[in-house]
Design a protein around this motif. Structure first.
Motif: not given
Length: 218
Positions: A68-96
């Motif tokens: 999104l941004q890449h500044n070559l002058q101090y303090p060299f600010n840079a911004e990135l956008r990242l999208k990612y997903s995961d279907n292994s992070l949730i463990t269902q213990v019971n119905d609720s």
């Protein structure tokens, strides 16, 4: 470094989707700009710098980052956008009841296996600065999170400070904040325990999980 992430959590499909903006400046920008753009690494630096923000688990599906941004002058600010997903992070213990794995969500740069006992030499952190993670979790239905007896966590000493909190903002929104600040260029040997205290707290947070209770809808 500031990591702001909106996280969509679907308890039915157990899919967790991240939309993250990574803001870099100063030394963090110098070290990480080329890592995210070209996957380059400096082998002389702490390998923790090169923990990719999207490297949540081996099952995480990632897209190429958008510069999104890449500044070559101090303090060299840079911004990135990242999208990612995961279907292994949730463990269902019971119905609720569900457990959300928060491992690798917070990736502060600390010195692993740091030993403060009997230290003869001063400790020099890489640089002074602040590393911040903000996660905004939005659930697809009303939930309640279990209370944490030891949160919010707040530590401050001559080395720096560390704060970590998990709070519920609304029936469908949970906020997670983690902020690590290094405030000195050097610690004397007798002060090394201050760094160890903060490092150990961060290590504990890295293993955190979140217990979520699905609310019955009328």
């Amino acid at each position: 470094r500031i990591t702001n992430s909106k996280v969509t959590v679907n308890l039915n499909s157990q899919q967790v989707s991240f939309d993250t903006k990574l803001s870099l400046s100063g030394q963090f920008s110098t070290i990480l700009r080329e890592f995210y753009q070209y996957h380059s690494q400096d082998s002389t630096l702490n390998e923790r710098y090169y923990r990719h923000v999207a490297a949540i688990s081996v099952n995480t599906a990632t897209e190429e980052p958008i510069i999104l941004q890449h500044n070559l002058q101090y303090p060299f600010n840079a911004e990135l956008r990242l999208k990612y997903s995961d279907n292994s992070l949730i463990t269902q213990v019971n119905d609720s009841v569900f457990i959300v794995n928060l491992h690798n969500w917070v990736q502060h740069v600390i010195t692993d296996n740091f030993n403060a006992t009997g230290r003869q030499l001063p400790f020099y952190p890489d640089f002074e600065g602040t590393d911040t993670y903000h996660y905004y979790l939005e659930f697809n239905e009303p939930v309640k999170i279990s209370r944490f007896k030891d949160l919010p966590l707040e530590i401050g000493n001559e080395f720096g400070s560390y704060t970590f909190s998990i709070e519920q903002q609304s029936p469908t929104v949970v906020l997670i904040h983690s902020v690590f600040k290094i405030g000195t260029p050097r610690l004397l040997p007798q002060q090394a325990g201050m760094a160890a205290q903060i490092f150990n707290s961060i290590k504990q947070v890295e293993a955190a999980t979140l217990k979520v209770i699905r609310l019955q809808q009328e």
